[in-house]
Structures are given as structure tokens and as C-alpha cells.
Design a protein around this motif. Sequence first.
Motif: not given
Length: 397
Positions: A211-214, A357-361
Motif C-alpha cells: 500500500v505504501r507504494c501505491g 491516497d498518500d499511503g493511508l490505510p
Amino acid sequence: MKEKLEAATQLMDQEEIDTWLILTRKGYDPSLPFVTDMDTDHLTAYFIHKSGEHVAIVSEEDYDFFKGTGVYSNVKTYSSHMDEVFVKVFNAYEPKKLALNISLYDHLYDGLSLGLYQWIERLIGSERLKEIEVSSEPIVQPLRCIKSPAETEAVQTAVNHTTDIFEAAFEQMKVGMTEKEIGKLFVEEMKKRGVTNGLGEPFDLPLVCIVRCGLAHRKPGDHIVEPGDTVIIDFSLRAESGYVSDIARTCYFLNEDEDSAPQDVQAAFNASVEAISASIEALTPGKKGHEVDAVGRSVIESHGYPTIRHSVGHQVGRATHDGGTILGPRKMPPRPQVEGVIQAGEIYAIEPTVIQDDGLPCILVEENVLVTDQEPVVLSKRQLELVTIPYAVVKQK
């Protein structure tokens, strides 16, 4: 195949269609698996009649495939050109309504090529064809979407393999692996079981996203899993029968000082599971696709998350996205698929998703569900708890 041909004749009777013609080269038409399990190399015509007296026209080279099939009461052959044999069979049937695989909206029902349509026009005349031709979609759509007992069993087998592979992969996953390495765990497990990927090439990697990577429908990359990462895996499997599953799971890689996922990740997971439960409960015959979508979508939004960027669900069967009714939102211009009516015997992949977006869960959990005249039947082992992967020291590669 026999179950589907019987169903086809019943549907033809309901629609007052006497003849359904499938004309194909090289097995191009997506509806073929429902009426024959024969692969042919040359131009082939299947006349399916509401009486149950079906005729196949095949090349002399392909005839051996049809010996002893028992499905077609008459198999006729041609040597170099089908024209004369086709016209004789057509005239013998004298169709009042001739169903052709033509659809404005769905490629799964649009198997007749323009060239072959023009070939029919040349043989029987464009005016005659205009008088009798109708779209086969009212036949092919329920034929594809409403699963027979044998088809439901085939999907269940694919689902069982899929959930077993997820469990085996979770036991092997660890911090320091790349998305590609996680995907290869699934390929290895498929090979062990003699099954293949339900999308793309037989041993393509499933969708694996840190998720951190999109989060997107992208191929797994070389991104490396770190402690504190949430990883989503979306996996479609094709069993030997040709029927598929479509299941997604989400897991969390614990930090050294954690014994459970952070509250924001757990809250997103809980919202997704609640939305799936509500969508399954709403999945009853007679509902329209957009009505079920609205149920799952409202749960996600009620928890303060952005609305779902895709549909809440779609059908699975011979294909991962099996056409017919879609559990999606109403949009402009209107989409006939979301106005479709849910029917007993259909199997849906249910996937109301938390996407930020932006690495949110972000959370993607997807279950496969059979519609019945009573309560929906969940074919997959539901993910009701967030899978957590124990912390491990990353070894330098």
C-alpha cells in the motif's frame, strides 16, 4: 455442456427464438464452451435449435473431433468451402428468428465477426437476414451467468484451491520480500496443484501491492516489504475445468514492538468486512446491480472513507469478469449492466474496498458468493480477521 445446451433450448423457447447460430473460426467465440468442448481449426457452424435437434458443420479435417460426441444429432462436413452445406442446413431449419452473437455492450456476447456476418449476408441475402436476425444476448447472458450444478461445483473447486494457496503463501511471506517474490509463492503453489492463473498467461503473478507504494491494478514490482507495511493480494485462479475464482486478501507485517495492526489499519479492515457482509446480505434475486452496489458503498462512506472507485462486485465463472449484471453505481450515460437484475445461480465476487491516497490505510478483501432463492452462499472461506505476518529481522541479500 449438456446442462448448458438444455438450458439454451429452454431460453430459446422463452424468447420465441427457434434457431441460434454460432459461426466461428479458430474457436474465437466466447460462448463456445457452453455448447461444445471441441476445438476446431477451420470455419465451423453450430445450429442450435429449440427442439434439441442441433447440427454442427465442420471441415473434413476437424470431423474426427466430433466422432461419438452425442451432443449434436447431426454432424455435416465440407471439404474446401462450407457455403453449399450451410445453405442446405439453413433452408432445412427455415428459421423465423435467427439469433446471432452480436452485442452492443458486452464483448462476451459479441463473438460474431463482421467478416462472418457479411458471409451470412452473401449466402442468404441481406434482406432475408434483416427480417429474421436478432441478438442472441437474451439467450447467452443467462446461459453464461446462471450456473448449472456442474458449473457451481467447478467454481467451488477453483475457490478451494485459491483459499488454500493464500493460506500456504501467508505462512511463507516475510519482511524483506519483494512484491514479485510474494507473487512467485502463488505461482509455485499453482504448479503444485496443477492449476493456472485466471487472468493473463497461465503462470503470471497475481496482483501484489504494498500500500505504501501505491494501490492500483499494476504488476508486482521490486518494492520491498518493510515492517509496518500493509500488502494487498488479488488472485484469480483457473481450475482444470476452465472455471475461475477471484479472491483478494489483505495482510499486515508487524513491527518489532507490535502484536497487532495499528488502529487505523484495523479500522479500515473492519469497515471493508462490514461492507462485504452488508453486500452479501443484499445479494438476493430481483435486486438490481446498482442497488447492491449502493449498500456496500454506503457502508464504506459511513466510516468516513472515500467512495469506492470501482464496482462493489462482478460475476465470475468461465472468466474472471464474467459479464452480465455488475454490482456498480449508476452513472451517465446509463450502463445496462448495473440495471441488470440479480438471479439465482449467479456467482459474484464481492469487493467493496477502502482506497485512500498518500499511503493511508487501504484494504481489499474479496469473496465469491452464490446467489440462491434462499440466502446467499459464500463459496470462499471469508477473511474476517486481518492476517498479520510476524516481525522478522531482514537479512541482507
